[in-house]
Motif scaffolding. Structure first.
Motif, PDB file in Angstrom:
ATOM      1  N   ILE A 277      56.793  39.882  37.840  1.00 34.61           N
ATOM      2  CA  ILE A 277      56.427  39.579  39.213  1.00 34.61           C
ATOM      3  C   ILE A 277      55.041  38.935  39.192  1.00 34.61           C
ATOM      4  O   ILE A 277      54.304  39.046  38.212  1.00 34.61           O
ATOM      5  N   THR A 278      54.663  38.266  40.277  1.00 35.47           N
ATOM      6  CA  THR A 278      53.431  37.475  40.241  1.00 35.47           C
ATOM      7  C   THR A 278      52.293  38.052  41.077  1.00 35.47           C
ATOM      8  O   THR A 278      51.152  37.602  40.939  1.00 35.47           O
TER       9      THR A 278
ATOM     10  N   THR B 100      41.842  37.593  40.316  1.00 29.88           N
ATOM     11  CA  THR B 100      41.317  38.306  39.160  1.00 29.88           C
ATOM     12  C   THR B 100      41.715  39.777  39.128  1.00 29.88           C
ATOM     13  O   THR B 100      41.555  40.428  38.095  1.00 29.88           O
ATOM     14  N   THR B 101      42.209  40.324  40.223  1.00 29.25           N
ATOM     15  CA  THR B 101      42.567  41.743  40.227  1.00 29.25           C
ATOM     16  C   THR B 101      43.723  42.003  39.281  1.00 29.25           C
ATOM     17  O   THR B 101      44.622  41.161  39.134  1.00 29.25           O
ATOM     18  N   PRO B 102      43.727  43.139  38.588  1.00 31.38           N
ATOM     19  CA  PRO B 102      44.831  43.430  37.668  1.00 31.38           C
ATOM     20  C   PRO B 102      46.168  43.481  38.390  1.00 31.38           C
ATOM     21  O   PRO B 102      46.275  44.059  39.479  1.00 31.38           O
ATOM     22  N   VAL B 103      47.171  42.869  37.822  1.00 28.67           N
ATOM     23  CA  VAL B 103      48.511  42.904  38.378  1.00 28.67           C
ATOM     24  C   VAL B 103      49.518  42.927  37.239  1.00 28.67           C
ATOM     25  O   VAL B 103      49.347  42.258  36.216  1.00 28.67           O
ATOM     26  N   GLY B 104      50.532  43.728  37.386  1.00 28.90           N
ATOM     27  CA  GLY B 104      51.573  43.801  36.373  1.00 28.90           C
ATOM     28  C   GLY B 104      52.894  44.150  37.007  1.00 28.90           C
ATOM     29  O   GLY B 104      52.996  44.366  38.216  1.00 28.90           O
ATOM     30  N   GLY B 105      53.920  44.207  36.189  1.00 29.65           N
ATOM     31  CA  GLY B 105      55.227  44.609  36.672  1.00 29.65           C
ATOM     32  C   GLY B 105      56.272  43.530  36.505  1.00 29.65           C
ATOM     33  O   GLY B 105      55.988  42.404  36.087  1.00 29.65           O
ATOM     34  N   PHE B 106      57.499  43.891  36.877  1.00 30.13           N
ATOM     35  CA  PHE B 106      58.627  43.016  36.588  1.00 30.13           C
ATOM     36  C   PHE B 106      59.801  43.361  37.480  1.00 30.13           C
ATOM     37  O   PHE B 106      59.840  44.423  38.128  1.00 30.13           O
TER      38      PHE B 106
ATOM     39  N   CYS C  44      53.261  40.129  31.455  1.00 34.98           N
ATOM     40  CA  CYS C  44      52.827  40.166  32.851  1.00 34.98           C
ATOM     41  C   CYS C  44      52.109  38.868  33.203  1.00 34.98           C
ATOM     42  O   CYS C  44      51.643  38.139  32.323  1.00 34.98           O
ATOM     43  N   VAL C  45      52.001  38.584  34.476  1.00 32.90           N
ATOM     44  CA  VAL C  45      51.567  37.265  34.938  1.00 32.90           C
ATOM     45  C   VAL C  45      50.194  36.873  34.394  1.00 32.90           C
ATOM     46  O   VAL C  45      49.936  35.695  34.129  1.00 32.90           O
TER      47      VAL C  45
ATOM     48  N   PHE D 101      52.435  47.145  38.959  1.00 31.28           N
ATOM     49  CA  PHE D 101      51.191  47.818  38.621  1.00 31.28           C
ATOM     50  C   PHE D 101      50.050  47.095  39.318  1.00 31.28           C
ATOM     51  O   PHE D 101      49.982  45.854  39.320  1.00 31.28           O
ATOM     52  N   GLY D 102      49.145  47.870  39.913  1.00 30.43           N
ATOM     53  CA  GLY D 102      47.971  47.283  40.534  1.00 30.43           C
ATOM     54  C   GLY D 102      46.978  48.360  40.919  1.00 30.43           C
ATOM     55  O   GLY D 102      47.173  49.545  40.641  1.00 30.43           O
ATOM     56  N   ILE D 103      45.894  47.934  41.560  1.00 24.41           N
ATOM     57  CA  ILE D 103      44.850  48.839  42.021  1.00 24.41           C
ATOM     58  C   ILE D 103      45.009  49.012  43.527  1.00 24.41           C
ATOM     59  O   ILE D 103      45.142  48.022  44.258  1.00 24.41           O
ATOM     60  N   ILE D 104      44.997  50.258  44.003  1.00 25.69           N
ATOM     61  CA  ILE D 104      45.294  50.520  45.406  1.00 25.69           C
ATOM     62  C   ILE D 104      44.276  49.877  46.325  1.00 25.69           C
ATOM     63  O   ILE D 104      44.629  49.155  47.261  1.00 25.69           O
ATOM     64  N   ASP D 105      43.011  50.128  46.117  1.00 22.53           N
ATOM     65  CA  ASP D 105      41.973  49.591  46.998  1.00 22.53           C
ATOM     66  C   ASP D 105      41.486  48.260  46.455  1.00 22.53           C
ATOM     67  O   ASP D 105      40.689  48.207  45.519  1.00 22.53           O
ATOM     68  N   GLN D 106      41.947  47.158  47.061  1.00 23.20           N
ATOM     69  CA  GLN D 106      41.576  45.821  46.594  1.00 23.20           C
ATOM     70  C   GLN D 106      40.644  45.111  47.576  1.00 23.20           C
ATOM     71  O   GLN D 106      40.473  43.898  47.508  1.00 23.20           O
TER      72      GLN D 106
END
Length: 327
Positions: free
Chosen positions: A236-237, A220-226, A123-124, A208-213
């Motif tokens: 994905i970025t 710095t927020t968590p991010v994932g996926g492809f 992930c990025v 993948f991420g956190i709904i309320d950002q």
């Protein structure tokens, strides 16, 4: 890098052997023509037990199966079964088989990889799950599900339906739920993570991420996926999500995602028709304590920029779990 051996059970690091540790397997079935939607979920632990789940919505009616059985703590290559539900690896990183012989429904399903696996370490910003008491590994894969599904109860009793649809699977090994929660938790309904699995003809998209950002630095927020397509599986970025919830503050009615592809293209993906949802049986060693409200709604999807349509699962969580105690 994910290897063929990662299809099977993992041992915890020696310094963590005293903690609850295990392999978690998640596999979706979303077939609109058959009107069958479900999640097969397994937790194979080092504490002498495993949990087996087949959580389905059949013709609009929820039918859930769950069982907890003894399982030796040493890693093995399966198949893993409780006598009703069985998970077998037939071709590592390429194909798995899940079968069930239950009183209300049964099936024999093959899941073949549509695209190569994606290792969440790629992930990025690295594995976003590592912030949440995870270690070990995590990989995902877009699949093609085929087989027979027999309905053994209700008004369609005796019906055998062909399953032929796209699917998603993941496999994690971690100390999930090893840390004890607080003595007392607040009464609240706070949105947690989002994790859509979007299947379209040309590609498989996950985020993948956190709904309320709000107020969180995007860097710095968590991010994932492809995205997986003819060019392979690539990270994905960026990922953001909006969710519309019902009056109970927990039931998702609709989602809209903003996802940035590896080449910088930004896609907006919105949900359409909802076919129902199930909630995972997330427990640690105490069967009476709900540890996570992780929901799995089944939706149609549309990419706004291209008009492409597909379907899949729009997983999300609400914190803290409610009810906490299951008695």
């Amino acid at each position: 890098m994910t290897t063929a051996q990662d299809e099977f059970r993992h041992a915890p690091p020696p310094e963590h052997d005293h903690l609850l540790y295990g392999d978690t397997l998640w596999v979706s079935v979303v077939d609109r023509e058959a009107n069958i939607f479900g999640i097969n979920h397994f937790h194979l632990t080092n504490k002498g037990f495993a949990r087996f789940e087949a959580l389905y919505v059949i013709d609009g009616v929820m039918q859930l199966y769950g069982n907890k059985v003894p399982l030796g703590p040493a890693p093995d290559n399966g198949p893993w079964s409780d006598g009703v539900l069985t998970y077998a690896v037939t071709k590592p990183l390429e194909e798995i088989r899940i079968t069930m012989d239950g009183p209300r429904y049964g099936f024999d399903l093959k899941f073949a990889g549509r695209f190569p696996v994606f290792d969440y370490e790629d992930c990025v910003r690295g594995n976003p799950l590592s912030h949440s008491n995870y270690y070990g590994g995590h990989f995902e894969q877009g699949m093609h599900c085929t087989g027979d599904f027999e309905i053994r109860g209700g008004p369609a009793k005796g019906s055998v339906r062909k399953i032929d649809s796209w699917s998603h699977r993941d496999h994690s090994w971690s100390d999930r739920f090893a840390v004890e929660p607080p003595w007392e938790i607040p009464d609240a309904s706070n949105p947690g993570h989002f994790w859509p699995s979007v299947q379209i003809e040309r590609a498989h998209i996950n985020a993948f991420g956190i709904i309320d950002q709000a107020g969180v630095d995007p860097a710095t927020t968590p991010v994932g996926g492809f995205i997986s397509d003819k060019n392979g599986s690539r990270a994905i970025t960026a990922a953001r999500a909006q969710v519309l919830r019902a009056d109970d503050h927990r039931t998702a009615v609709a989602f809209r995602y903003e996802l940035t592809m590896p080449d910088g293209e930004v896609l907006h993906i919105r949900t359409g028709r909802k076919y129902g949802q199930v909630k995972l049986w997330d427990r640690a060693e105490n069967d009476l304590e709900n540890r996570l409200d992780c929901y799995e709604p089944f939706f149609d999807f549309e990419i706004e920029e291209t008009g492409e349509r597909g379907y899949g699962v729009a997983e999300y969580s609400i914190r803290p779990p409610s009810p906490r105690w299951l008695v």
